[in-house]
Design a protein around this motif. Sequence first.
Motif, PDB file in Angstrom:
ATOM      1  N   LEU A  42      29.378 -24.395  80.500  1.00 35.69           N
ATOM      2  CA  LEU A  42      28.312 -24.343  81.499  1.00 35.69           C
ATOM      3  C   LEU A  42      28.663 -23.370  82.627  1.00 35.69           C
ATOM      4  O   LEU A  42      27.811 -22.628  83.111  1.00 35.69           O
ATOM      5  N   GLY A  43      29.930 -23.400  83.042  1.00 40.18           N
ATOM      6  CA  GLY A  43      30.361 -22.433  84.055  1.00 40.18           C
ATOM      7  C   GLY A  43      30.323 -21.011  83.539  1.00 40.18           C
ATOM      8  O   GLY A  43      29.901 -20.082  84.249  1.00 40.18           O
ATOM      9  N   TRP A  44      30.740 -20.811  82.298  1.00 38.94           N
ATOM     10  CA  TRP A  44      30.700 -19.469  81.714  1.00 38.94           C
ATOM     11  C   TRP A  44      29.261 -18.991  81.502  1.00 38.94           C
ATOM     12  O   TRP A  44      28.995 -17.783  81.570  1.00 38.94           O
ATOM     13  N   LEU A  45      28.337 -19.912  81.239  1.00 36.88           N
ATOM     14  CA  LEU A  45      26.936 -19.512  81.127  1.00 36.88           C
ATOM     15  C   LEU A  45      26.424 -18.914  82.432  1.00 36.88           C
ATOM     16  O   LEU A  45      25.632 -17.961  82.428  1.00 36.88           O
ATOM     17  N   TRP A  46      26.877 -19.462  83.549  1.00 37.02           N
ATOM     18  CA  TRP A  46      26.500 -18.881  84.837  1.00 37.02           C
ATOM     19  C   TRP A  46      27.194 -17.537  85.040  1.00 37.02           C
ATOM     20  O   TRP A  46      26.591 -16.586  85.549  1.00 37.02           O
ATOM     21  N   ILE A  47      28.444 -17.441  84.656  1.00 34.58           N
ATOM     22  CA  ILE A  47      29.171 -16.181  84.820  1.00 34.58           C
ATOM     23  C   ILE A  47      28.510 -15.060  84.027  1.00 34.58           C
ATOM     24  O   ILE A  47      28.444 -13.906  84.486  1.00 34.58           O
ATOM     25  N   PHE A  48      27.987 -15.368  82.824  1.00 35.45           N
ATOM     26  CA  PHE A  48      27.354 -14.359  81.977  1.00 35.45           C
ATOM     27  C   PHE A  48      25.830 -14.406  82.053  1.00 35.45           C
ATOM     28  O   PHE A  48      25.157 -13.823  81.192  1.00 35.45           O
ATOM     29  N   ASP A  49      25.279 -15.058  83.063  1.00 35.66           N
ATOM     30  CA  ASP A  49      23.826 -15.166  83.182  1.00 35.66           C
ATOM     31  C   ASP A  49      23.191 -13.785  83.350  1.00 35.66           C
ATOM     32  O   ASP A  49      23.756 -12.885  83.987  1.00 35.66           O
ATOM     33  N   SER A  50      22.006 -13.615  82.764  1.00 36.11           N
ATOM     34  CA  SER A  50      21.354 -12.303  82.801  1.00 36.11           C
ATOM     35  C   SER A  50      20.909 -11.902  84.198  1.00 36.11           C
ATOM     36  O   SER A  50      20.759 -10.711  84.491  1.00 36.11           O
ATOM     37  N   THR A  51      20.708 -12.891  85.088  1.00 35.81           N
ATOM     38  CA  THR A  51      20.251 -12.584  86.450  1.00 35.81           C
ATOM     39  C   THR A  51      21.341 -12.778  87.483  1.00 35.81           C
ATOM     40  O   THR A  51      21.521 -11.940  88.381  1.00 35.81           O
ATOM     41  N   PHE A  52      22.086 -13.855  87.383  1.00 36.16           N
ATOM     42  CA  PHE A  52      23.050 -14.220  88.425  1.00 36.16           C
ATOM     43  C   PHE A  52      24.497 -13.998  88.005  1.00 36.16           C
ATOM     44  O   PHE A  52      25.406 -14.599  88.569  1.00 36.16           O
ATOM     45  N   SER A  53      24.746 -13.161  87.034  1.00 36.53           N
ATOM     46  CA  SER A  53      26.101 -12.931  86.544  1.00 36.53           C
ATOM     47  C   SER A  53      27.012 -12.440  87.663  1.00 36.53           C
ATOM     48  O   SER A  53      26.777 -11.380  88.249  1.00 36.53           O
TER      49      SER A  53
END
Length: 308
Positions: free
Chosen positions: A134-145
Motif C-alpha cells: 500500500l505504501g509502495w502504491l503511493w510511491i509509484f502513484d501516477s499522480t502523487f508519486s
Amino acid sequence: MSAVVTAPTVRSGETIRRSDRRLGVVMLAPALLYITLLVALPFLLALFLSLTNSSAGSLQFSFVGLQNFRNVLGSPVFQRSLRNTFVFTFASQLTVLVLGNILARALLKPFLGKGLARFLILMPWAAPISLATLGWLWIFDSTFSVINWVLKVVGWLGPGQWYYWLGDTTLGMVAIITIHVWRMLPFSTVILLAGLTSIPNEVREAAAIDGAGTLARIFQVEIPMMRPILTVAVLFGVVFTFTDMSVVYLLTRGGPYNSTHVLASLAFQDGVLGGDVGRGAAVAIFLVPVLVALAIFMLRTSRRAEVV
C-alpha cells in the motif's frame, strides 16, 4: 563369567539403538506429515489437474493429456510471463546479492547506531507485504508519486514530463523488481553477515600480509570461503522469487495488458480467477523441472565447496 557380564551389555546397547531409532522416527514424523500434506499432495493434485480439462465449480472433467501444456506454450501471454519470470528473478537476485554484500560488510564495522541500523534493515522482512505494498502504491502513484516529485525538483523531469510507473510495461517491471529487492534484502544481508563473521580474522590478516588488496581479499579469499552460504542464499532466493506472486498481484494485477505477469500470477489468474483449473495447474508446475535441476546443481556445488 565374562560371557555373563558382556551379554547384558550387548542387549542394552541394542535396546538403546532401537530406542534411538524410535525417537528419531517420532521426531521426524511432524516434518514428514507437514511435507506430505502441504507439499507432496498439492503437487500431485496439481500434476493430475494439469492433465485434465477441469474447471472451477464443476466436478466433471476428462483427461486431455498434454493439451494444456501445448495451449499455454502457444500463448503470447504465457511466453511473456515466462520471460518476465526469468528477468524478475535474476535481476532482483543479482541486485539483492550486491546490495546485501555491501550492507553486510558495513554492519561488520563498529559505528554509532549500529543496533538501530540492523533493526531498520530487518523491518522490510518483518512488515506484512500487503501493508507494505500500500505504501509502495503511493510511491509509484501516477499522480502523487514521490519519486516523480523528487526527480522534478532535482531537474531530471522537465515541464510536461512524468513517469507513469504502473501504467508502462517497462516501468511496471522496474517497480515490481524494486519492491522485491526491498523485501528480500534483509534476508540476504543476514545470511551474508553470518558468512562474513564465520571467516577467521587470521585468514584476512594472512591475505593482507601476502599483499592482497581489498578486491583480491573479497574475490579470492572471502567469497570462496562463503560459497556454501552463498549457495543457500541464492537457492532460497531464486526458489522464493520464481514462485512468488504477491508483489505482482498486489501492485499491478499483471497489467497493463498482462505485460507484468509472472508465471505464478498468471497461474492464479487462469486457474482461480478465470476458472480454468487445468490450464492454471499446467502454468503453475511448468517450472518445477527447472527448479529441481537448479537445486540439484547448486547443492552439489555447495557440497564440493565444503569438501574442499
